[in-house]
Design an enzyme around this catalytic site. Structure first.
Site, PDB file in Angstrom:
ATOM      1  N   VAL A 140       0.859  -1.178   0.000  1.00 57.54           N
ATOM      2  CA  VAL A 140       0.000   0.000   0.000  1.00 57.54           C
ATOM      3  C   VAL A 140       0.900   1.233   0.000  1.00 57.54           C
ATOM      4  O   VAL A 140       1.902   1.277   0.719  1.00 57.54           O
ATOM      5  CB  VAL A 140      -0.911   0.029   1.246  1.00 57.54           C
ATOM      6  CG1 VAL A 140      -1.858   1.231   1.198  1.00 57.54           C
ATOM      7  CG2 VAL A 140      -1.701  -1.268   1.370  1.00 57.54           C
ATOM      8  N   CYS A 141       0.525   2.220  -0.814  1.00 56.89           N
ATOM      9  CA  CYS A 141       1.211   3.508  -0.810  1.00 56.89           C
ATOM     10  C   CYS A 141       2.708   3.279  -1.086  1.00 56.89           C
ATOM     11  O   CYS A 141       3.057   2.465  -1.953  1.00 56.89           O
ATOM     12  CB  CYS A 141       0.939   4.202   0.532  1.00 56.89           C
ATOM     13  SG  CYS A 141       1.168   5.986   0.555  1.00 56.89           S
TER      14      CYS A 141
END
Lengths: 241, 241
Positions: A128-129
């Site tokens: 994520v991210c």
């Protein structure tokens, strides 16, 4: 459940051992968005969570870096790991890697090393991210298509030139690597992963219980455009005033 | 920041002391959605977080209730409180109350009692999901307009008949009480609250950093319709098969 079944689950044994790496300054929603979706799933499908860190000491989500925490706030939560990078069972099947300011700090080194060591035995890696930058630093995204957050796009992608970065994507799947955009995109990649393995109906049910409007299309990403003038350094571009 | 300023911030001193109640079986995203948005805000505005529980022992987000955790999963995270309901400073200004299975369990009693005691001194109360039922049990929503999650709408609203429940609402503001729908709606109510106090531009910036498509309109709620055939008991209506 619904009359219109738009996708069926993958065949094969479903994974049950899910790990998440936590490190100082990890982004809360990067972790707890995906964990929420999997928690909902876990009521009907056996899933065990391993919270993995360098030591068993609580890990703080906030940051005291004055460049990032300009106001001198004390706004983090301490999370208790269940395992260290040394003690986690080596039959882990799924590994979640959140991002956050801490993913770009020197203290991320043990997490990079763990991913490098653990990846060959994993069935799935989900980032994520700028968790994608951590996976990229471990070399496991080399030659693969991947995405990351759009606010710090230039900085992250420049530091990992061996990855085939895809900008306009809420999330990207290449082989067993599922990489997503910034923060909230972690919810969408996790729902996409649930859809692939458990069927779209189940993913939709999870999204509905979460009262979350699933960004279902991995190839559409509003924030690739919102952050078209993305910035080059952490803390440099988020102008409030 | 943007050319079009659609709302201005409230006048008056901004709050800086934010508490969140945590209890066994609280819903992870109910807590970490709002906390993420406030964490982003806290880099530029002084905000201190108080994580409040019955004791200082870590609080587990998961549940072992076999009716809810049918698969026997072990899928929770332990969170470390910073204060107990007895030791938290009494000049707390904002209190976040998440929901979750634990909000409907007998172990919620000390949290109800704390809200009853703390509310008169609070500047703002923000609830997520069936966190509204906890606030309602404390009596602080009596005679006020409020909303809660839509999946368990009948059960929750029937148990708190003194509240003026609003069904088709992502979130509701009445006086200093900000109540939101299920799980993810906590992000929207928090962005709405940030918008009111810090201005819409700042709320939009926070949403964009989170790469979150803000459900901006509090009076529109998809899930009031998705869950039109809502269920009467926990664990009874979430049919996967």
């Amino acid at each position: 459940m619904s009359a219109q079944k738009t996708a069926t689950a993958s065949s094969g044994a479903l994974p049950s051992k899910v790990g998440i790496t936590v490190f100082p300054g990890f982004e809360p929603l990067d972790a707890f968005g995906p964990l929420e979706a999997l928690y909902m799933l876990s009521s009907n499908f056996k899933l065990d969570l391993y919270v993995i860190a360098s030591t068993l000491d609580p890990v703080y989500t906030g940051t005291n870096d004055p460049q990032l925490n300009k106001a001198g706030s004390r706004f983090g939560v301490n999370i208790v790991p269940t395992h260290t990078y040394e003690t986690v069972p080596d039959d882990l099947e799924v590994l979640l890697v959140p991002g956050g300011a801490g993913a770009a700090a020197p203290t991320i080194a043990p997490t990079v090393e763990f991913i490098r060591r653990a990846y060959p035995k994993l069935r799935y890696l989900i980032t994520v991210c700028n968790g994608a930058a951590v996976a990229a630093a471990a070399g496991v995204l080399d030659g693969k298509r991947a995405t990351t957050n759009k606010l710090y796009w230039k900085m992250i992608t420049a530091s990992s030139p061996n990855v085939n970065w895809v900008r306009t994507a809420r999330y990207v799947v290449d082989g067993n690597c599922w990489t997503s955009g910034g923060v909230s995109a972690g919810i969408d990649v996790t729902l996409g992963w649930i859809s692939k393995l458990y069927g779209e109906d189940r993913a939709r049910t999870v999204a509905n219980i979460m009262e979350y409007e699933w960004r279902h299309d991995p190839n559409w990403d509003t924030f690739a455009y919102v952050h078209r003038d993305d910035v080059d350094v952490f803390g440099g571009g988020v102008a409030f005033d």
